[in-house]
Design an enzyme around this catalytic site. Structure first.
Site: not given
Lengths: 469, 464
Positions: A145, A230, A232, A272
């Site tokens: 990312y 992470d 997410i 998300k």
């Protein structure tokens, strides 16, 4: 002596210039089904717009939650005053349960080990402040990312050293890649404090395998460093060979309550899975009491609005809602994913096989003029200006092979996705670049030159939208 | 294993607070359920005007229901994470801030950066204006939270500008120069001055003269001027509130790129839970960098939406400011007269949610040990959690910050009764002889020991 800080005047917030161009073009000419059908379609935004109706219908049935009411009583004052960085207990409980549910209850989360933050952006930065000193490094598998360059490095002074992953093995994290990255950090005189993975991956859309997780745990155990996962996108996994959290593997390896378990930290967010990036809801989860205590104090710099904590505690405590939402959301995501994949396949474009996320990792290497990043940017500009699709070039995600692009599928209507696929088909089927007429070439060259100088001019005036994951 | 920021725990949370908070939390006062509990007077909250906001909410149910002209705005807000902020909200904040300043200053929404609370705003400004090892000069006494907010993760140092009671704590040229020199002796590069206007903990607004002096000083030294105006809407008495931006205008410095204002809705509107702060600056680079940094602490779009509607209602904001000020003044007057009856004086204040109370005459000696001793007594025996001046970096022992807006009228009455009782007993005690003193002494000793042993396990938040 500069009047401002080095942080304010440097460019290490990492906002990538190629993005700037794509975003700017989109903003100048945004697609609208009715009002601007020739505009640029935004496919660079990893938003989940597929399941709002489920939340809206819950809100309509449960107006109390947004009205500062609890069991018919107003709790406005209580919420207005509530700034305790330990977070609203009912919200932390609901989050812990939701996170457990997302993992099929194979692991359970203790609300006491949760720290609330204003988004995962804040959570990730806070973890860096807690685990690393300026000049230390974290290893990250590529591609990753683009926002991490800002979130993890900018104000913390921490460095990122990439763990090179390649398409040769589906971008899986190998032992040699890990060791190589570690060595590289040492060559650069950087002290490695840990590894950070995004699972499921952005931009790949794949879940980390059990083998990889085992490998990672062995690695961080041997090197005595941290592992941040992470997660997410954990709620966006749409296949049954679903999501395996690192906490599950810790449990399987019977490593709970050991030293290494104290060095494993999870980051989560509702941006998300629930499509609520505007509400700024992030979480750090850690087995290390000291990390939890320090991160809790640091969360003062980015607390979640009590108004929002209350709304979401009501939403997420409704187990009927969460069960139905997770299931339905996954079905819709799979549907969309499949449409994009088959649409691309129909024009000879392959994607990395994925089972999660809000995007596909698309292989356009065969459309490159040469196997170079210059050619990738050239192709990308063509796609933005001519095909009128704003997608994300792999180079912006630090991919080490040219020709890969991240294409989002959940931030638009089905019709818009169809339009995008039609445009792509026309682009691929149309006259190839080698037979393009002279005038078109000229036009493209002029356009490119003009845009490049604009781009260079703008390098110091980056003031555009934050990166979307 | 962990970062030095964590290991060194230089977040500065004061240990004396810990004891006060802990005692309060173990035994919180409640009018009916626990009338002998500890009254919280260490919390600078504004609980006096919620009814005005609640009644506005009742009149505008569509705002909380996330509807606008009967259309749902839920999806738009759910997706809205633009760090430039909700335009309607920034416009409303600009108007509100102008109103507080009697329209003597104009605010441009383009120069505004929204942050999750002024805690975030202040830290972000430090990241933008200073490098690790640089220093900001701050008039003392000051808000204890600054030790965390300005220094902890930024590596910036605070050098206090000494202010004393003998001149009403006014900032003088000598004090500024002295602070500047002290910073240099410590090899610190001074990047600016930060003031809180009106002051926490003093409750006084900075005078025009002081502001002029400050701007002359910062201008000459070519350093920044940060004015935290978080309490600007609580000024209830003369002199009227004067913003640094007003004086800058008078000095033809209104476009000066080194003047920055911080604001928040936590005090004026009593909404600390909603996390609403902002930075205002003429400096484009600062606005640009701070805007990107605000990614680390954005305001929930749900909350921006609510407040955009609330604050763009001019009738509401005019009435609110007026009524709120009146109620604050009345409360302050009650506290001041109540203390006066007990022979206790306060610094004459014109704003804020607290008084700066003079208890020097009750100290056993003019030392901070005596101040701690007195404070422990007040917390544990009188049952009032107030803030000792040392925690605010006061230079003179014996001053305490006492909050008045975070409780009901009745509770304030109870607190005043206790103060009277305490002062009477102190007078009697000097006549009564050793016995009572020994009992207090040993209890105090055990409490101080408890405090010392807990120095490493600070758990509570520091409140303004």
């Amino acid at each position: 002596m500069g009047i401002l800080s080095r942080k304010a005047t440097c460019n290490t917030h990492g906002q990538d210039s190629s993005y700037f161009l794509g975003w700017e073009e989109y903003e100048k000419n945004p697609y609208d089904e009715v009002k601007n059908p020739d505009g640029i379609i935004q496919m660079g935004l990893a938003e989940n717009q597929l399941s709002f109706d489920l939340i809206e219908s819950w809100l309509a049935k449960n107006p109390e939650a947004a009205n500062f009411e609890r069991e018919g009583q107003s709790i406005f004052r209580e919420l207005a005053l509530f700034q305790d960085y330990h977070g609203l207990p009912s919200f932390k409980n609901a989050m812990a349960d939701f996170m457990s549910e997302n993992r099929g209850n194979r692991v359970s989360f203790d609300p006491k080990k949760l720290v609330l933050t204003a988004g995962a952006t804040s959570a990730n930065e806070t973890l860096m402040f807690c685990l690393a000193d300026p000049g230390d490094a974290f290893l990250l598998p590529t591609p990753y990312y683009p926002g991490f360059d800002r979130d993890l490095k900018w104000r913390t002074g921490v460095e990122i050293v990439p763990i090179q992953c390649t398409s040769a093995n589906g971008f899986r994290i190998t032992k040699s890649a890990l060791e190589e990255a570690y060595k590289q950090a040492q060559k650069l005189n950087l002290k490695v404090k840990g590894v950070l993975i995004t699972n499921p991956s952005n931009p790949l859309g794949t879940t980390t395998t059990r083998t990889e997780l085992n490998r990672l745990l062995d690695f961080v155990s041997r090197k005595n460093i941290h592992l941040i996962s992470d997660e997410i996108y954990s709620g966006t996994v749409f296949t049954s060979t679903g999501f395996i959290s690192v906490l599950e593997v810790l449990k399987e390896k019977k490593l709970e309550n050991t030293d290494v378990s104290k060095r494993v930290h999870i980051v989560y967010s509702l941006s998300k899975d629930l499509g609520l990036p505007g509400f700024r809801v992030g979480v750090i989860y850690s087995n290390d009491d000291i990390v939890v205590a320090a991160a809790t104090k640091m969360s003062s710099f980015g607390l979640i609005s009590s108004q929002t904590q209350y709304l979401l505690s009501a939403l997420l405590s409704d187990k009927n809602f969460t069960k139905n939402y997770l299931k339905e959301n996954q079905i819709r995501l799979k549907n969309r994913h499949d449409k994009l994949v088959s649409g691309l396949e129909a024009v000879g474009i392959e994607c990395l096989k994925s089972n999660a996320g809000l995007f596909c990792w698309v292989d356009m290497r065969h459309l490159l003029r040469s196997n170079t990043f210059e050619a990738e940017i050239e192709l990308w500009k063509k796609i933005v200006y001519e095909v009128k699709l704003n997608i994300s070039p792999g180079s912006s995600c630090h991919c080490n092979e040219p020709g890969w692009f991240r294409v989002c599928f959940a931030n638009m209507s089905e019709e818009t996705l169809k339009v995008a696929l039609i445009r792509l088909k026309m682009f691929v089927d149309g006259p190839s670049s080698t037979t393009r007429s002279q005038s078109e070439h000229q036009r493209l060259k002029t356009l490119t030159k003009m845009k490049v100088s604009n781009w260079v001019l703008r390098l110091s005036f980056q003031d555009r939208e934050p990166e979307e994951r | 294993m962990l970062s030095s920021k964590v290991i060194n725990e230089s977040h500065g949370q004061d240990s004396s607070y810990f004891l006060g908070w802990q005692e309060y939390e173990k035994n919180p006062f409640h009018e009916t359920l626990n009338p002998s509990g500890i009254v919280q007077m260490g919390l600078a909250e504004n609980q006096l005007s919620f009814d005005l906001i609640e009644s506005w909410l009742d009149d505008h149910p569509e705002v909380l229901g996330l509807k606008k002209n009967e259309e749902s705005v839920f999806k738009h807000l759910a997706l809205f994470q633009d760090y430039h902020g909700l335009p309607a909200f920034k416009d409303a904040m600009a108007k509100f801030m102008e109103k507080i300043r009697g329209s003597k200053v104009k605010f441009n929404a383009n120069k505004m950066v929204l942050t999750a609370g002024s805690t975030s705003a202040n830290e972000t400004l430090m990241f933008c204006l200073a490098n690790p090892g640089d220093a900001f000069l701050i008039p003392a006494p000051y808000y204890p939270g600054f030790d965390r907010d300005l220094k902890w993760r930024t590596g910036v140092e605070i050098v206090p500008i000494h202010c004393v009671s003998s001149n009403g704590y006014k900032i003088t040229k000598e004090a500024l120069e002295d602070a500047y020199e002290r910073a240099h002796k410590l090899n610190l590069n001074v990047k600016g001055v930060l003031i809180t206007n009106p002051s926490n903990p003093l409750g006084t607004s900075t005078t025009r003269g002081e502001l002029d002096l400050l701007l002359t000083f910062t201008s000459a030294k070519k350093i920044h001027m940060v004015s935290d105006e978080i309490y600007s809407g609580t000024v209830f008495d003369s002199p009227e509130f004067t913003s640094v931006l007003e004086v800058a205008k008078d000095k033809n410095m209104d476009l000066d790129e080194k003047i920055h204002v911080v604001y928040s809705l936590s005090k004026d509107l009593g909404l600390p839970g909603f996390r609403v702060g902002l930075i205002y600056s003429n400096n484009e680079k600062v606005v640009s960098a701070a805007t990107k940094m605000s990614s680390f602490g954005l305001i929930s779009s749900q909350t921006q939406h609510l407040l955009a509607n609330l604050l763009s209602d001019e009738r509401f904001t005019t009435k609110y400011l007026e009524v709120n000020r009146k109620r604050l003044r009345e409360r302050r007057d009650r506290l001041v007269s109540g203390l006066k009856k007990a022979g206790i004086g306060c610094l004459k204040s014109n704003g804020g949610l607290f008084c700066w109370v003079d208890l020097r005459h009750l100290l056993k000696s003019n030392t901070f040990e005596a101040e701690h001793s007195l404070w422990t007594k007040i917390v544990c025996e009188v049952g009032l959690n107030i803030s000792p001046g040392s925690s605010c970096h006061s230079d003179e022992p014996g001053w305490f910050r006492v909050c008045f807006a975070n409780m009901s009228d009745q509770t304030l009455g109870v607190a005043m009764d206790r103060v009277h009782g305490f002062v009477e007993a102190m007078v009697m005690n000097t006549n009564h002889g050793k016995q009572k003193r020994t009992m207090w002494d040993s209890r105090r000793r055990s409490l101080i020991n408890k405090w010392v042993s807990k120095l490493s396990s600070v758990q509570c938040e520091s409140e303004r």
